[in-house]
Design a protein around this motif. Structure first.
Motif, PDB file in Angstrom:
ATOM      1  N   GLY A  93       3.303   3.986  -1.995  1.00  0.00           N
ATOM      2  CA  GLY A  93       3.792   4.539  -3.251  1.00  0.00           C
ATOM      3  C   GLY A  93       5.176   5.114  -3.031  1.00  0.00           C
ATOM      4  N   ARG A 148       0.817  -1.218   0.000  1.00  0.00           N
ATOM      5  CA  ARG A 148       0.000   0.000   0.000  1.00  0.00           C
ATOM      6  C   ARG A 148       0.849   1.266   0.000  1.00  0.00           C
ATOM      7  NH1 ARG A 148      -5.116  -1.275  -1.087  1.00  0.00           N
ATOM      8  NH2 ARG A 148      -5.962   0.406   0.205  1.00  0.00           N
ATOM      9  N   VAL A 189       2.804   7.610   1.063  1.00  0.00           N
ATOM     10  CA  VAL A 189       3.664   8.054  -0.026  1.00  0.00           C
ATOM     11  C   VAL A 189       5.057   8.352   0.522  1.00  0.00           C
ATOM     12  CG1 VAL A 189       4.074   9.929  -1.672  1.00  0.00           C
ATOM     13  CG2 VAL A 189       1.774   8.961  -1.414  1.00  0.00           C
ATOM     14  N   TRP A 212      -1.188   9.913  -6.671  1.00  0.00           N
ATOM     15  CA  TRP A 212      -1.423   9.231  -5.402  1.00  0.00           C
ATOM     16  C   TRP A 212      -2.580   9.864  -4.620  1.00  0.00           C
ATOM     17  CZ3 TRP A 212       4.498   9.118  -5.122  1.00  0.00           C
ATOM     18  CH2 TRP A 212       4.966   7.886  -5.604  1.00  0.00           C
ATOM     19  N   THR A 245      -3.122   3.256  -2.834  1.00  0.00           N
ATOM     20  CA  THR A 245      -1.959   3.812  -2.146  1.00  0.00           C
ATOM     21  C   THR A 245      -2.410   4.526  -0.878  1.00  0.00           C
ATOM     22  OG1 THR A 245      -0.957   4.218  -4.312  1.00  0.00           O
ATOM     23  CG2 THR A 245       0.095   5.257  -2.416  1.00  0.00           C
ATOM     24  N   ALA A 304       2.817  -0.391  -3.672  1.00  0.00           N
ATOM     25  CA  ALA A 304       1.777  -0.288  -4.694  1.00  0.00           C
ATOM     26  C   ALA A 304       2.399   0.163  -6.011  1.00  0.00           C
ATOM     27  CB  ALA A 304       0.702   0.697  -4.257  1.00  0.00           C
ATOM     28  N   GLN A 305       3.366   1.085  -5.925  1.00  0.00           N
ATOM     29  CA  GLN A 305       4.065   1.560  -7.111  1.00  0.00           C
ATOM     30  C   GLN A 305       5.492   1.956  -6.728  1.00  0.00           C
ATOM     31  OE1 GLN A 305       1.477   3.693  -5.990  1.00  0.00           O
ATOM     32  NE2 GLN A 305      -0.227   2.704  -7.034  1.00  0.00           N
TER      33      GLN A 305
END
Length: 926
Positions: free
Chosen positions: A383, A381, A436, A427, A433, A407-408
């Motif tokens: 980013g 979860r 961050v 995001w 997400t 997540a990314q």
């Protein structure tokens, strides 16, 4: 995108019809993102656009032509065509949106036109025409933003337009732009009129449009389901590029075999074994069947441009460039990079890189691994954004060791286009997400970063690690403006934005794992569960140092404690209503780790929602032993740390962020009586009179500085500069006794302690004596060419002297500072900074943050001062600085704050043409 924006809101000279033509305004050129996530280029119209404009007109539907010209015209008459493409860029301005670029090998096509023709003092008539195929993408709104910004730079303050009632789309563009639109219908035509000075609503509308557009452009990259990987083919000189392309294909192949992705390889060796099964290989890019959403390119820099042109024909929306050889290679590489961006943006593509490590994203069960990683990170979860490709390697390794899921992951490399700002926009809208994290080697536009980060941090935690504390680091290949701002300015930008700033990768992941796997703390009261009194004392100290409040709830769990004793201690901690967060530390010196404690703590934390961190033998990171399900059915994991200090520090960051998020951040300040138009006219006159063209600041005369501040609703106390005692006495008679007399020598101007200032001078004899003393003190010091050596001023009420400053920085834009007067504040750095636009809460914090601020609030029994008046003054200076980038510096010194009001006794200002970077309205190529 990289952001280069001159003077948003800048007040320029008033234009009039027939004004002399200005040089081609290259600063108005821009690459923008539309609401569908595609890109296009905006620029002023040129005479050589005649054929393209005629082709645009001929391609329009009969209805569109009628709505624009109130008549059907199959072709533009040659006379009209010549007039439309020849403008003076002052009273007549036109912007065109184009596809293609001069470097694409294809002629540019006009997608939309916006123009104004000025008449009267500050009014211009506007008109728009958007290609039928590109309506509904927000292009008219973007053109209006840019045209209004250009008009303000030329002194225009009001737009009018004539619109047919059936042209509902154009009427909606005007109404939805955030301006106060007035309209009436005459002779079957709607007359529209609105002021174009920025308002809170118009700025919010522009920011919201920008947010949606950039988020959608990132979503197109991160959710792509068709990818083409372009390698160097059999070019033996590009061995590294060949290995990079092969690595990307190998990462994509598993999802291609599973039928979740369509993957094409061009110029990539197919001899990769079974890992390449499912990948469609082609000899030439032209053989790839389109459309394709994402391209990954690993080629020499000299070949990338031609490849990018061909990718445009495939409908590619995003280009990930893992190879280098661009801006970091010197001037030739920078020119190559600019040409590449022109081609890519003209074709509607966003660019990640150069020198990117690639991207990884998991969405709806599909993992898009378009990166150089040997194995993709596990889904999660979080980013994660980073710039440096080598740093991405170590960062991913640390993420894997901790068991964190992502997540990314996006590596921007040298950040020619896609930046952390773009990913934060995405995001903010992405449900996958929750946390961050960004590693930033440079921040190209701190003003936009602050705006975007604050918006995101209001509902999702943002953890930031920068390559340097100051933001002054500029790695090779990064297009970043120089800065003169104090090194603490970036700290203030981060603090205002609500982001959590950390010192290193270790801290960044420490904070991320608690934010990703625990609920936000509801307070700062901490309970300690420890294995001994010594450990408990150390944990309490670490917690206090991290900003937590240590409660009496300390439970000890010696190594010999039974399972029942552990359960009872955990129960007492988690049922205590005076506890908000919990730190658990149990590391036995002998024997195996406690099998009961981890499960009990995990279950209690999940059940009660109390944020918990742990330091438990044998556990580090996110471990299943510390996992439990909360009452809502969500898995919660208590993060484990290597040391108690790490756990407490991460928890402290989380608690401060939770408090920031829950607090009222205030409203933008708008003091009554601030006339930025009048101030702008004064600045324009001063610049015109100075004839300055080299960018060097020009100092305003004291009367001009006072007039500038008067436009902001700030009165500067009158003073008289004199040469000798006789003139000083005459000035005091006019101003009224008692007076203050000061030297104008800069080094002694505010130094009452050295005798450069004499206060409460009651009569002529005392004044003559003080004048003699000051002149003797100043000695051979020169106050400056033509400046009298003395200044006389009426005596202000007694109070505390403060200093308010603003300065225009090439990178940060306007920077406001506040401190109490005297050398001690400067020498000890007891000065606070803020970057406008400020809210009322920002202003209050700015005034209260200096360590010497208690002197204004009844320190040692003295009366409290009129801080409300001081806050109003700071707000006015911030609004003035934000609206007028040509005000290079402004200093109010001293500002004497008394129990009833304040007095501005000195004001010093300089002006110079400015070129402010601000992406609120314009995204331009570097």
């Amino acid at each position: 995108m990289a952001d280069v924006v001159p003077g948003d809101g800048q007040v320029g000279p008033v234009v009039a019809p027939g004004s002399a033509a200005a040089p081609y305004p290259a600063g108005w050129e821009a690459d923008v993102v539309l609401t569908d996530g595609s890109t296009t280029r905006l620029r002023p119209i040129r005479p050589d656009d005649a054929d393209a404009l005629q082709a645009f007109h001929v391609g329009q539907s009969e209805r569109s032509t009628y709505l624009r010209f109130f008549a059907t015209l199959e072709r533009l008459p040659e006379r009209d065509l010549e007039r439309l493409v020849n403008v003076d860029h002052v009273a007549r301005v036109a912007l065109v949106a184009v596809s293609g670029s001069p470097g694409s090998g294809e002629p540019e096509r006009i997608l939309g036109v916006a123009r104004y023709d000025a008449y009267g003092a500050e009014t211009a008539e506007v008109a728009f025409n958007i290609a039928d195929a590109h309506q509904g993408k927000g292009l008219a709104s973007v053109l209006l933003e840019h045209l209004a910004a250009a008009a303000r730079e030329r002194g225009i303050r009001r737009f009018v337009a004539e619109v047919l009632p059936q042209n509902g789309r154009m009427l909606a563009v005007f109404k939805e732009a955030g301006y106060a639109v007035r309209q009436r219908t005459e002779d079957g035509v709607v007359q529209v009129e609105f002021d174009i000075d920025p308002t809170d609503r118009s700025l919010a509308v522009a920011a919201d449009r920008e947010h949606r557009a950039e988020a959608r452009s990132m979503r197109a990259l991160l959710t792509a389901r068709s990818v083409v990987v372009v390698g160097p083919g059999d070019d033996a000189d590009e061995g590294l590029a060949a290995r990079q392309a092969a690595r990307v294909v190998a990462g994509l192949a598993p999802q291609a075999r599973a039928g979740r992705l369509t993957v094409h390889g061009v110029g990539v060796s197919p001899d990769l074994g079974t890992d390449a099964d499912g990948v469609q290989h082609h000899e030439r890019l032209d053989d790839v069947p389109g459309p394709v959403e994402l391209a990954v390119v690993a080629q020499s820099a000299t070949r990338v441009l031609d490849t990018t042109r061909r990718l445009g024909a495939l409908g590619v929306r995003g280009l990930v460039l893992v190879s280098g050889g661009f801006a970091e290679a010197g001037p030739e590489g920078l020119a190559r990079q600019r040409l590449l961006l022109g081609v890519a943006h003209g074709a509607g593509m966003r660019v990640v890189g150069p020198s990117s490590y690639g991207l990884v994203a998991t969405h709806d069960g599909t993992t898009l691994d378009a990166s150089l990683a040997e194995t993709p990170p596990r889904p999660g979860r979080v980013g994660l954004f980073c710039q440096s490709a080598p740093f991405a390697v170590t960062l991913l390794a640390a993420v894997e060791r901790r068991g964190l899921g992502l997540a990314q992951l996006v590596s921007a490399g040298h950040r020619a286009d896609v930046s952390g700002n773009d990913l934060m926009q995405f995001w903010g809208e992405d449900d996958d997400t929750e946390v961050v994290a960004l590693y930033l080697e440079s921040i190209g536009n701190p003003r936009k970063f602050s705006r975007v980060a604050r918006r995101l941090a209001s509902h999702k935690p943002v953890v930031v690690l920068t390559a340097g504390r100051s933001g002054h680091v500029v790695p090779p290949g990064h297009a970043v403006r120089p800065t003169r701002a104090p090194r603490r300015t970036l700290d203030e930008v981060m603090r205002q934005s609500g982001v959590i700033r950390v010192e290193n990768v270790h801290q960044m992941l420490d904070v991320v794992q608690v934010l990703a796997h625990q609920p936000l703390p509801v307070g700062r009261r901490v309970a300690v569960l420890a294995s001994s009194t010594g450990v408990a004392a150390l944990v309490a100290e670490a917690a206090a140092a991290a900003g937590l409040v240590v409660t009496p709830r300390v439970e000890l769990l010696p190594e010999s404690a039974s399972g029942d004793a552990v359960r009872a201690a955990v129960e007492r901690v988690y049922t205590d209503p005076e506890v908000d967060v919990v730190v658990v530390v149990r590391i036995p010196t002998l024997g195996d780790p406690d099998p009961v404690l981890a499960a009990e703590v995990a279950q209690a934390a999940a059940r009660t929602g109390r944020t918990t961190v742990a330091c438990v033998d044998g556990l580090h990171g996110v471990r299943p032993e510390l996992r439990a399900v909360d009452p809502d059915g969500r898995e919660r994991t208590v993060p484990a740390y290597a040391a108690p200090e790490d756990a407490a520090l991460a928890l402290g960051h989380a608690a401060r962020y939770a408090a920031w998020r829950a607090a009222d951040r205030g409203r933008p300040v708008h003091p009554e009586g601030v006339d930025t138009r009048a101030a702008g006219r004064l600045v324009a006159r001063a610049l015109a009179a100075s004839g300055a063209t080299d960018g060097e600041p020009v100092a305003l005369e004291p009367a001009q500085a006072a007039e500038l501040l008067r436009a902001a609703g700030v009165d500067v106390w009158a003073s008289v500069r004199v040469h000798d005692a006789d003139e000083a006495v005459a000035a005091a008679d006019r101003l009224g006794w008692p007076v203050a007399v000061k030297t104008t020598v800069p080094a002694l101007r505010h130094r009452a302690d050295l005798g450069g200032v004499r206060l409460d001078v009651a009569d002529a004899d005392e004044l003559r004596a003080d004048v003699a003393g000051i002149l003797a003190l100043a000695g051979e010091h020169d106050p400056g060419p033509g400046v009298p050596p003395l200044e006389v001023q009426a005596m202000a009420p007694h109070g505390v002297a403060c200093v308010v400053r603003s300065s225009e920085d090439p990178l940060f834009g306007p920077v406001i500072s506040f401190g109490l007067g005297g050398d001690a504040s400067d020498l000890l750095g007891d000065v606070t900074y803020g970057v406008p636009p400020l809210t009322d809460v920002d202003v209050a914090e700015l005034v209260r943050t200096p360590r010497a601020a208690p002197r204004m609030f009844g320190y040692r029994g003295l009366p409290a001062l009129d801080v409300t008046a001081l806050e109003d003054l700071v707000a006015r200076v911030s609004v003035l600085a934000d609206a007028l980038p040509d005000v290079r510096s402004l200093e109010l010194n001293p500002v004497v704050v008394s129990p009833q009001g304040l007095a501005v006794l000195g004001a010093y200002a300089s002006v110079a043409p400015a070129d402010r970077a601000d992406a609120a309205r314009r995204l331009a190529r570097p």
